[in-house]
Design a protein around this motif. Structure first.
Motif, short mmCIF file in Angstrom:
data_model
loop_
_atom_site.label_atom_id
_atom_site.label_comp_id
_atom_site.label_asym_id
_atom_site.label_seq_id
_atom_site.Cartn_x
_atom_site.Cartn_y
_atom_site.Cartn_z
N GLU A 1 -63.88 5.84 18.83
CA GLU A 1 -63.60 4.80 19.65
C GLU A 1 -64.03 3.32 19.17
OE1 GLU A 1 -64.88 5.63 23.59
OE2 GLU A 1 -63.38 7.18 24.07
N ASP A 2 -63.40 2.18 19.50
CA ASP A 2 -63.72 1.02 19.21
C ASP A 2 -64.94 0.59 19.88
OD1 ASP A 2 -61.60 0.90 17.41
OD2 ASP A 2 -60.62 -0.49 18.70
N ASP A 3 -65.86 -0.22 19.20
CA ASP A 3 -67.21 -0.65 19.81
C ASP A 3 -66.97 -1.69 20.82
OD1 ASP A 3 -68.50 0.80 18.21
OD2 ASP A 3 -69.23 -0.94 16.81
N VAL A 4 -65.75 -2.42 20.90
CA VAL A 4 -65.26 -3.32 22.09
C VAL A 4 -64.11 -2.86 22.44
CG1 VAL A 4 -64.79 -5.82 22.47
CG2 VAL A 4 -66.64 -5.35 20.85
N GLY B 1 -58.66 -2.31 21.65
CA GLY B 1 -59.68 -1.35 21.53
C GLY B 1 -59.35 -0.05 22.20
N LEU B 2 -58.22 0.01 22.91
CA LEU B 2 -58.03 1.14 23.90
C LEU B 2 -56.80 2.28 23.10
CD1 LEU B 2 -57.63 -0.90 27.19
CD2 LEU B 2 -59.55 0.24 26.50
N SER B 3 -57.32 3.48 23.33
CA SER B 3 -56.55 4.35 22.54
C SER B 3 -55.24 4.84 23.52
CB SER B 3 -57.42 5.64 22.27
OG SER B 3 -57.97 6.04 23.54
N THR B 4 -55.50 4.47 24.85
CA THR B 4 -54.28 4.94 25.59
C THR B 4 -54.29 3.77 26.81
OG1 THR B 4 -55.76 6.46 27.06
CG2 THR B 4 -54.33 7.39 25.42
N PRO B 5 -53.79 2.53 26.42
CA PRO B 5 -53.70 1.66 27.48
C PRO B 5 -52.61 1.98 28.51
CG PRO B 5 -52.56 0.86 25.40
CD PRO B 5 -53.53 2.28 25.23
N SER B 6 -52.85 1.38 29.79
CA SER B 6 -51.86 1.53 30.72
C SER B 6 -50.55 0.85 30.31
CB SER B 6 -52.21 1.07 31.90
OG SER B 6 -52.32 -0.29 32.00
#
Length: 653
Positions: free
Chosen positions: A634-637, A126-131
């Motif tokens: 964005e995702d809900d979770v 659900g993260l658009s820009t994960p590390s």
């Protein structure tokens, strides 16, 4: 009397008392060669009143002490004691020894606190820009100092490392943060010093205040403090990193100047202090000109101040006058620099100085201050000073035992120079803060009564703004509003738990209806519970109601939180967990959020002085956002989890 005490013998410390010794050098005490061997078993050695007999070895004619840790530099007291019968003792010898790092350096120390970790992302959603999947970061502080009787050099600094270049300092993976280098010399007649790096020169005036910047400053004066001077070259913008290490490489972004302080009357040198300050330089106030080019302002300023103390320092009188020149539209562009003045006078008294009440000292200061800062007063070295203000204030600060109270009331007018194109506003501010923390004597078994160790507090503010005269350019503009706030808090500490309850009410009333009136109530309750040696809980709840009294609409927010720390295996395996729920209802409803985070830490080796600490951890979070009434990209979770290797090393020498 013990038979051994009948012997009249005197020990001797090997080496002269004033002879410098190394931190790890053994201490050797010579004993008479004909001393009865039975006496050796009854001898004890103390260093600074700490028994070191366990680290002493005896041989015919001497006793040698090798402390388990290197002694700190400076003076230490060594005692040789002979124990007699029934616990009686006789001090056979006492010496004061001087410990030095070396012949040239008396004191030398290095301390550092280094820490870093490597993170591996093992789960996400659900993260658009994960590390990045594997990241590393580190940071640490360093302190070092060396000195002798008359001089001292010290260094403080820190560093920052991040494997993600975009998150690094100055777009570098590894860089210096802030640093400060100090060198000082003092003898019976004068002192001198130099500081380089990020620092505040300590000059406090209308043209220079709390100016912590990177640069270089020098100071000198007489040891009796009759005369002292400081010269400085400082960067006008705050910087960190190895970019511009000294901070004074660019003429456009630095100021230079000096201050001098004089105590002119020898008989009153502790009572009267005269200070003068001057600076000139260039820098930016954050404005941008044509083509979005940053404006470089040019300016200079000076001030003179007199600070005096009278009647056993119970009465303070201070006055200051300053003048500053500032080119608002940039140097060599448009209009020339504006020159403006400012002044302030202060009087404060401690009417009960030196008095006690109920066996406790009473500290009470009352005073008044009047200051005028012209409309176009601006200083590169005091950018936070609010211009165009004529302010008169009165204050009272009281502290006695378990009670303290601060009260300040001020009256302020704008448009000091009476320009027709500017409005004139009157602002009245009031502030009060009081605390009461009564001490409750525990019972013999250590328990407390049902109300524990209580504490109480109250804070109140009021700001009343009124437009006294409108501007000729905008005659329709008006202002007349008042804001008030009141915070009450109470709580108590117990042996294994505590609680804290607070309530704040804030109101805003606009008499001319430019803005809507409102009232806001916030109530919070938090606690801390030591359930057992292995479990602590920290719950909290906050309820907030914001009401627009003109429209009748209201928003309500409930925030629930719970944090817990769990020790599974002491000093080896531990865990922590935090939960937060934020629910909003009412008019203008916004999304609700729920989040859960935590970690489990397995300590392979505890960090200790000069010993690397190693730990493995698993940590992560999950957050749910309920967007029933909203459309969100964005995702809900959203969730993410990591495995982490942590390293820490405290260094001391």
């Amino acid at each position: 009397m013990s038979p051994s005490w009948a012997q009249d013998w005197v020990p001797e410390l090997q080496g002269a008392e004033d002879e410098a010794r190394g931190r790890s050098d053994p201490i050797v005490i010579s004993l008479p060669p004909d001393l009865d061997t039975d006496v050796y078993a009854r001898l004890a050695v103390e260093i600074d009143d700490i028994d070191m007999t366990a680290f002493a070895s005896t041989a015919p004619g001497q006793i040698t002490v090798s402390p388990p840790e290197a002694l700190s530099t400076g003076q230490h007291t060594v005692r040789l004691i002979e124990r007699g019968e029934e616990g009686s003792i006789l001090e056979r010898g006492v010496w004061v020894v001087e410990v030095r790092f070396s012949e040239l350096v008396r004191d030398f120390s290095v301390n550092a606190d280094l820490a870093g970790e490597v993170n591996g992302r093992v789960l996400d959603g659900g993260l658009s820009t994960p590390s990045q999947h594997v990241t590393g970061e580190s940071g640490g502080n360093l302190e070092a100092a060396a000195g002798d009787e008359n001089w001292r050099v010290s260094l403080q600094g820190n560093y920052v490392y991040n494997s993600q270049l975009e998150l690094g300092l100055n777009e570098r993976n590894l860089d210096l943060g802030e640093y400060r280098l100090d060198g000082d010399f003092q003898n019976e007649d004068f002192f001198a010093g130099l500081t380089a790096g990020n620092h505040d020169t300590g000059i406090e005036s209308l043209i220079m205040s709390s100016f912590n910047r990177r640069g270089v400053s020098v100071r000198a004066g007489t040891s009796d403090d009759r005369i002292s001077a400081t010269g400085f070259v400082l960067r006008t913008e705050s910087i960190v990193g190895t970019r511009h290490v000294l901070g004074i490489s660019h003429d456009e972004e630095r100021i230079e100047g000096a201050s001098i302080s004089v105590r002119p009357i020898e008989a009153l040198q502790d009572n009267i202090l005269l200070t003068g300050v001057y600076y000139s330089g260039e820098g930016s106030d954050g404005g941008f000109g044509i083509g979005a080019e940053e404006v470089v302002n040019e300016g200079d300023g000076w001030s003179v101040a007199a600070d005096t103390l009278w009647f056993d320092e119970s009465l303070r009188l201070r006055g200051e006058f300053a003048e500053a020149s500032f080119d608002f539209d940039g140097k060599n562009v448009g209009f020339g620099a504006e020159t403006a003045n400012a002044y302030s006078v202060l009087a404060s008294v401690e009417p009960l100085r030196g008095s006690t009440l109920g066996g406790s000292v009473v500290n009470w200061t009352v005073g008044a201050e009047h200051s005028v800062v012209d409309t176009f007063f601006q200083s590169l070295a005091n950018p936070s000073l609010q211009a165009d203000r004529e302010t008169t204030s009165a204050f009272s600060r009281f502290f006695w035992d378990e009670f303290s109270a601060d009260l300040t009331v001020s009256h302020q007018l704008s448009n000091v120079d009476d320009f027709d194109f500017l409005p004139t506003d009157r602002t009245i501010d009031g502030y009060f803060n009081g605390t009461y923390t009564p001490y409750v004597e525990p019972s013999e078994d250590g328990s407390l009564p049902w109300f524990g160790q209580p504490f109480f507090g109250v804070t109140a503010t009021v700001t009343d703004i009124e437009r006294v005269e409108r501007s000729s350019d905008f005659p329709e503009d008006d202002a007349n509003n008042i804001s008030k706030s009141l915070t009450l808090n109470a709580g108590a500490n117990y042996e294994t738990w505590s609680w804290n309850l607070s309530h704040t009410i804030y109101t805003f009333d606009d008499e001319i209806n430019v803005s809507n009136d409102s009232i806001n109530n916030t109530t919070g309750l938090s606690g801390y519970f030591l359930i057992d040696d292995w479990l602590t809980l920290s719950p909290s709840v906050q309820y907030d109601v914001f009401e627009d009294t003109d429209s009748g609409k209201a928003n309500r927010t409930i925030n629930l939180g719970l944090a817990t720390d769990i020790t599974v295996i002491p000093e080896t395996l531990s865990a922590s967990l935090s939960y937060n729920m934020n629910v909003r209802t009412g008019d203008g409803d916004t999304p609700d959020t729920t989040s859960l985070g935590g970690e489990v830490v397995w300590t392979l080796r505890e960090p200790d002085i000069n010993t690397l600490g190693i730990a493995l951890a698993f940590n992560g979070f999950i957050q749910e956002t309920r967007n029933d009434d909203f459309v969100s990209e964005e995702d809900d979770v959203q969730y993410q989890a990591f495995t982490t290797l942590r390293l820490s090393l405290p260094v001391s020498y």
